[in-house]
Design a protein around this motif. Structure first.
Motif, PDB file in Angstrom:
ATOM      1  N   SER A 193     -43.608  35.021 -11.252  1.00 21.34           N
ATOM      2  CA  SER A 193     -42.843  33.822 -11.592  1.00 21.34           C
ATOM      3  C   SER A 193     -43.493  32.638 -10.897  1.00 21.34           C
ATOM      4  O   SER A 193     -43.845  32.716  -9.717  1.00 21.34           O
ATOM      5  CB  SER A 193     -41.386  33.949 -11.142  1.00 21.34           C
ATOM      6  N   MET A 194     -43.636  31.535 -11.635  1.00 23.56           N
ATOM      7  CA  MET A 194     -44.230  30.316 -11.086  1.00 23.56           C
ATOM      8  C   MET A 194     -43.166  29.350 -10.578  1.00 23.56           C
ATOM      9  O   MET A 194     -43.482  28.260 -10.116  1.00 23.56           O
ATOM     10  CB  MET A 194     -45.054  29.619 -12.179  1.00 23.56           C
ATOM     11  N   GLY A 195     -41.866  29.743 -10.666  1.00 25.98           N
ATOM     12  CA  GLY A 195     -40.820  28.836 -10.233  1.00 25.98           C
ATOM     13  C   GLY A 195     -40.650  27.676 -11.202  1.00 25.98           C
ATOM     14  O   GLY A 195     -41.187  27.688 -12.321  1.00 25.98           O
ATOM     15  N   CYS A 196     -39.895  26.668 -10.775  1.00 26.73           N
ATOM     16  CA  CYS A 196     -39.625  25.526 -11.651  1.00 26.73           C
ATOM     17  C   CYS A 196     -39.770  24.234 -10.858  1.00 26.73           C
ATOM     18  O   CYS A 196     -40.180  24.242  -9.692  1.00 26.73           O
ATOM     19  CB  CYS A 196     -38.224  25.636 -12.246  1.00 26.73           C
TER      20      CYS A 196
ATOM     21  N   ARG B 159     -41.871  29.340 -14.356  1.00 24.27           N
ATOM     22  CA  ARG B 159     -41.183  30.634 -14.319  1.00 24.27           C
ATOM     23  C   ARG B 159     -42.117  31.779 -14.737  1.00 24.27           C
ATOM     24  O   ARG B 159     -43.172  31.942 -14.159  1.00 24.27           O
ATOM     25  CB  ARG B 159     -39.892  30.589 -15.150  1.00 24.27           C
ATOM     26  N   THR B 160     -41.753  32.559 -15.723  1.00 24.18           N
ATOM     27  CA  THR B 160     -42.473  33.796 -16.039  1.00 24.18           C
ATOM     28  C   THR B 160     -43.921  33.548 -16.458  1.00 24.18           C
ATOM     29  O   THR B 160     -44.198  32.734 -17.343  1.00 24.18           O
ATOM     30  CB  THR B 160     -41.758  34.542 -17.178  1.00 24.18           C
TER      31      THR B 160
ATOM     32  N   ASP C  42     -32.418  29.873  -6.726  1.00 18.47           N
ATOM     33  CA  ASP C  42     -31.506  30.916  -7.211  1.00 18.47           C
ATOM     34  C   ASP C  42     -31.654  31.144  -8.712  1.00 18.47           C
ATOM     35  O   ASP C  42     -31.662  32.284  -9.185  1.00 18.47           O
ATOM     36  CB  ASP C  42     -30.055  30.553  -6.875  1.00 18.47           C
ATOM     37  N   ASP C  43     -31.771  30.048  -9.486  1.00 14.08           N
ATOM     38  CA  ASP C  43     -31.890  30.193 -10.942  1.00 14.08           C
ATOM     39  C   ASP C  43     -33.176  30.915 -11.335  1.00 14.08           C
ATOM     40  O   ASP C  43     -33.165  31.787 -12.207  1.00 14.08           O
ATOM     41  CB  ASP C  43     -31.843  28.818 -11.619  1.00 14.08           C
ATOM     42  N   CYS C  44     -34.287  30.557 -10.689  1.00 13.53           N
ATOM     43  CA  CYS C  44     -35.569  31.204 -10.998  1.00 13.53           C
ATOM     44  C   CYS C  44     -35.571  32.667 -10.562  1.00 13.53           C
ATOM     45  O   CYS C  44     -36.108  33.537 -11.255  1.00 13.53           O
ATOM     46  CB  CYS C  44     -36.718  30.452 -10.338  1.00 13.53           C
ATOM     47  N   ARG C  45     -34.961  32.933  -9.404  1.00 12.72           N
ATOM     48  CA  ARG C  45     -34.882  34.315  -8.921  1.00 12.72           C
ATOM     49  C   ARG C  45     -34.051  35.163  -9.886  1.00 12.72           C
ATOM     50  O   ARG C  45     -34.408  36.301 -10.219  1.00 12.72           O
ATOM     51  CB  ARG C  45     -34.293  34.344  -7.524  1.00 12.72           C
TER      52      ARG C  45
ATOM     53  N   ARG D 221     -44.058  31.112 -19.635  1.00 11.49           N
ATOM     54  CA  ARG D 221     -43.069  30.105 -20.032  1.00 11.49           C
ATOM     55  C   ARG D 221     -43.575  28.712 -19.680  1.00 11.49           C
ATOM     56  O   ARG D 221     -44.202  28.526 -18.647  1.00 11.49           O
ATOM     57  CB  ARG D 221     -41.741  30.419 -19.330  1.00 11.49           C
ATOM     58  N   TYR D 222     -43.266  27.734 -20.558  1.00 14.27           N
ATOM     59  CA  TYR D 222     -43.689  26.342 -20.317  1.00 14.27           C
ATOM     60  C   TYR D 222     -42.549  25.407 -20.740  1.00 14.27           C
ATOM     61  O   TYR D 222     -42.619  24.744 -21.763  1.00 14.27           O
ATOM     62  CB  TYR D 222     -44.979  26.015 -21.083  1.00 14.27           C
TER      63      TYR D 222
END
Length: 438
Positions: A182-185, A281-282, A246-249, A303-304
């Motif tokens: 995951s690349m996070g946001c 994210r992914t 939390d949302d990305c996790r 995801r982008y």
């Protein structure tokens, strides 16, 4: 002096061109069951699309794009110092996502409240790279893009779809490794990026010049460095998965749970960042180590969720992947897969002499109209040479037509595998071919 294909490009000769067509057809069949529809965008786009979409600091934009302007614009630039307007600065597409997202935005394919747009494409991409095994300046990709859905089910669906495609074209599942991260946001990645930058600053003496430059522009790109010393340093860097919001996790955990439920085996790789700035994210990548050299990735994506806004559209979540045809061919060759031959011939019509050529020509057309791949001699070869030609073409059967056969209204039909022969009425040749194939 002979003129050859430009460096870093290659011709797809008939056998490989046939497989490329089958490759695209398989993609259409597999991805079509998931609701993906074809889209075909120009191979040239405004350069600004890639600068804004992919990221100016990426190697793709800063080093590898082929940019084109017209001869007149070039003359005015050189002679008069008048730089071309933005709309006249064009680049050959280095990847497919930005162009598809541009098309979705331009044509409003995802209006408010609409179902996601699921699109697939296939065609050539261009990057000014140093040619090597598995890396060409013109290469072919198949890809998908889903715009308008942010649920983790879309992420998992795409990954499952990608793995099923690879298996369908013949790449053994056990030869592939699926990497996931995951690349996070925009909420959690900036703070993480600063931690990586601080870590790199503390180890500046151990990093290459490229990584030191990346530390200032986009430090996460240092995870992609192929320098062994840099790789060793970055292996100890902070991990993105330890710093997700939390949302990305929750999103990442849901994707993994869905893949686990589907029985998809994957490896988590916190160093996986892919090569383009638009990912959030992914992210995922499929690698095959055998027969690939240093370029072992055969496809990947992620995801982008901010890309549509970057190219001037409304906020629209997105996800996609692309896979390289040439690298898949290398993976298939390493796995011992035999490719289909383009040359196929169901029937060869051989003429004993010129007096029967007109009727033989008509018979060839009749058989072709019935759907059979049919050939004949066009160089007045001897009957013996015609049989050699039929054998070279891989003809399954040869119909011999001479004056005696023509008078009797028949041909001598020879099975090239069993060498058996039979007399067949001219008007029954098509029916006999159908019966033989059945």
């Amino acid at each position: 002096m002979a003129i050859n294909a430009p460096e870093g490009t290659r011709d797809l000769l008939p056998d490989e061109a046939l497989f490329w067509n089958q490759f695209k057809q398989t993609a259409a069949e597999v991805f079509g069951t998931y609701g993906y529809l074809p889209i075909d965008t120009p191979i040239m786009e405004q350069t600004e699309l890639f600068v804004r979409g992919i990221g100016e600091a990426t190697d793709v934009v800063s080093k590898e794009m082929f940019t084109a302007i017209s001869g007149e614009n070039l003359r005015r630039w050189v002679e008069e110092g008048k730089a071309p307007k933005a709309k006249s600065r064009l680049s050959l597409r280095p990847e497919g996502t930005a162009g598809v997202v541009r098309a979705v935005v331009q044509h409003d394919l995802v209006p408010q409240g609409a179902a996601p747009a699921k699109l697939m494409y296939a065609g050539p991409m261009f990057r000014a790279e140093r040619p090597q095994k598995g890396r060409q300046r013109q290469f072919n990709q198949v890809g998908v893009e889903c715009l308008g859905a942010e649920e983790p089910t879309i992420d998992a669906e795409a990954i499952i779809m990608l793995m099923r495609f690879y298996e369908k074209v013949g790449i053994p599942r056990e030869s592939m490794r699926l990497l996931l991260n995951s690349m996070g946001c925009e909420q959690c990645r900036p703070a993480y990026r600063e931690q990586v930058r601080a870590y790199m600053d503390a180890h500046a003496g151990e990093l290459c010049e490229t990584c030191l430059t990346r530390a200032e522009v986009n430090p996460l790109r240092a995870f992609d460095c192929k320098n062994p010393q840099c790789a060793a340093v970055m292996a100890e860097a902070p991990k993105i998965t330890d710093h997700l919001c939390d949302d990305c996790r929750e999103h990442y955990g849901a994707v993994k749970a869905l893949l686990d439920g589907a029985g998809v085996v994957y490896e988590e790789d916190y160093k996986l960042v892919r090569g383009l700035d638009y990912y959030t994210r992914t992210v995922f990548e499929v690698q095959v180590d055998n027969g690939m050299g240093s370029q072992n990735a055969i496809g990947g994506g992620g995801r982008y969720d901010k890309l549509a806004e970057e190219v001037g559209g409304r906020a629209t979540p997105g996800l996609g992947f692309a896979l390289g045809f040439e690298r898949c061919v290398l993976a298939l060759e390493a796995a011992g897969v035999e490719f289909p031959r383009a040359q196929r011939c169901d029937l060869f019509v051989a003429c004993v002499d010129d007096t029967v050529r007109a009727r033989a020509f008509a018979l060839v057309q009749e058989c072709r109209d019935a759907g059979f791949v049919t050939e004949m001699d066009h160089q007045k070869r001897s009957l013996k040479s015609q049989f050699k030609l039929a054998d070279k073409l891989g003809a399954a059967r040869v119909a011999v037509l001479g004056p005696d056969e023509l008078d009797a209204g028949e041909v001598t039909l020879r099975d090239m595998a069993t060498h058996t022969e039979a007399k067949v009425r001219l008007e029954e040749v098509v029916g006999e071919m159908s019966r033989a194939i059945l």
